[in-house]
Design a protein around this motif. Sequence first.
Motif, PDB file in Angstrom:
ATOM      1  N   ASN A  37      51.130  33.218  47.439  1.00 13.09           N
ATOM      2  CA  ASN A  37      49.744  33.262  47.872  1.00 13.09           C
ATOM      3  C   ASN A  37      49.212  34.677  47.653  1.00 13.09           C
ATOM      4  N   VAL A  38      48.165  34.812  46.848  1.00 14.83           N
ATOM      5  CA  VAL A  38      47.662  36.132  46.474  1.00 14.83           C
ATOM      6  C   VAL A  38      47.134  36.889  47.690  1.00 14.83           C
ATOM      7  N   ARG A  39      46.451  36.195  48.586  1.00 11.82           N
ATOM      8  CA  ARG A  39      45.815  36.860  49.727  1.00 11.82           C
ATOM      9  C   ARG A  39      46.836  37.303  50.782  1.00 11.82           C
ATOM     10  N   THR A  40      47.849  36.462  51.041  1.00 16.86           N
ATOM     11  CA  THR A  40      48.794  36.763  52.117  1.00 16.86           C
ATOM     12  C   THR A  40      50.102  37.372  51.615  1.00 16.86           C
ATOM     13  N   GLY A  41      50.408  37.168  50.334  1.00 16.42           N
ATOM     14  CA  GLY A  41      51.677  37.624  49.794  1.00 16.42           C
ATOM     15  C   GLY A  41      52.850  36.747  50.197  1.00 16.42           C
ATOM     16  N   ALA A  45      50.081  23.263  40.443  1.00 16.32           N
ATOM     17  CA  ALA A  45      51.188  23.872  41.186  1.00 16.32           C
ATOM     18  C   ALA A  45      52.187  24.509  40.229  1.00 16.32           C
ATOM     19  N   LEU A  46      52.491  23.837  39.130  1.00 19.00           N
ATOM     20  CA  LEU A  46      53.405  24.401  38.135  1.00 19.00           C
ATOM     21  C   LEU A  46      52.798  25.624  37.466  1.00 19.00           C
ATOM     22  N   LEU A  47      51.500  25.567  37.165  1.00 22.31           N
ATOM     23  CA  LEU A  47      50.824  26.718  36.553  1.00 22.31           C
ATOM     24  C   LEU A  47      50.759  27.886  37.533  1.00 22.31           C
ATOM     25  N   ALA A  48      50.578  27.581  38.824  1.00 20.31           N
ATOM     26  CA  ALA A  48      50.562  28.636  39.841  1.00 20.31           C
ATOM     27  C   ALA A  48      51.916  29.325  39.904  1.00 20.31           C
ATOM     28  N   SER A  49      52.969  28.549  39.861  1.00 24.13           N
ATOM     29  CA  SER A  49      54.319  29.097  39.937  1.00 24.13           C
ATOM     30  C   SER A  49      54.608  30.029  38.773  1.00 24.13           C
ATOM     31  N   GLU A  71      42.910  28.373  47.846  1.00 26.14           N
ATOM     32  CA  GLU A  71      43.804  29.525  47.880  1.00 26.14           C
ATOM     33  C   GLU A  71      44.196  29.921  46.457  1.00 26.14           C
ATOM     34  N   GLY A  72      44.328  31.227  46.238  1.00 23.80           N
ATOM     35  CA  GLY A  72      44.727  31.724  44.934  1.00 23.80           C
ATOM     36  C   GLY A  72      46.216  31.979  44.888  1.00 23.80           C
TER      37      GLY A  72
END
Length: 337
Positions: free
Chosen positions: A153-157, A171-175, A190-191
């Motif tokens: 998660n970009v905002r929370t780390g 989800a796969l692209l995010a990973s 969420e980013g």
Amino acid sequence: MRRVSLALQGGGAHGAFTWGVLDRLLEEDDLEIAGISGTSAGALNGAALKAGLIAGGRGAARKRLDRLWTQVGEIGDFRMLPWIAPFLPAMRFWQAASAAVLPFSPQAVAAQLYSPYAFGQSWSNPLAPVARDLDFANLSDRRGPRLFVSATNVRTGKIKIFTGREITPDALLASACLPTVFQTVEIDGEGYWDGGFSGNPALFPLYEPDLPDDILVVSINPMRRDDIPDTPLEIQNRINEISFNSSLLSELRAINFVRRLIAEGRMEAGKMKAVNVHMISDDKLMNELSAESKQTPTPYLLKRLKAAGRAAAEQFLRNGGAKIGQDASADLPGLLG
């Protein structure tokens, strides 16, 4: 039947090493893959593996992995710029030829100068067609291995684990979203960036009671490099490797601590999972490959990595495979010391 869970690291094009490992493991009829935790390229490998197993068993899984990496090889360069696309056929030829003698992609030198946001809405993720080609009904099927995909998660780390119906193309692209290469992937407001920042791969989803005590880590980011990096690209690459390995090392330390407590009688057996860790890697090869090669999946490179993965899996099965279900084969004190 030996049961094992797989923990698959990310590392861009070097994930083809894991392709080779899985290709060899699928030839072992008495080895059941019960769980898969994957990050980035490891998530794509895990998704292709599960989709193939559900569709038609081991043979179908091997074919599905072949298809995945054939598609990745056709991309040529993860940072492909829009103005390069018209010249792609000729560039692929020269890229394949140069890969045999050079450890870098010529056109990627220019690509390093640009942000993935430089082209705004005209930018498209080169991995999107690869991710969307998977059968997501099979990925959410309760049969076969349980699949876990990690992103950050970009905002929370904080780490985000996608599983079941949450595993979508996004989800796969995010990973696999390395932020210097790909634009941030947004899911439900969420980013997300590459899962390697928070878990490469995450082991804790594999601690579930119904999953086996044995976890096989396929490592593609070298723990040790003998040479000190001195170019900007190599320095940044080593920073990423250290960062991406840190979460894995933390979890391995926790596993080693629990195993030691149980062995010394300071913790009652069965209170916590005494995980048997196994590991497949080829740090020698990964030290030979350039940082640039992670983002330039030429067919030559992918073929070399697949062969190396098969060889490393063969060596593991010969030397440590018999310990699955019995004890750990990885030397955690030596690795962590």
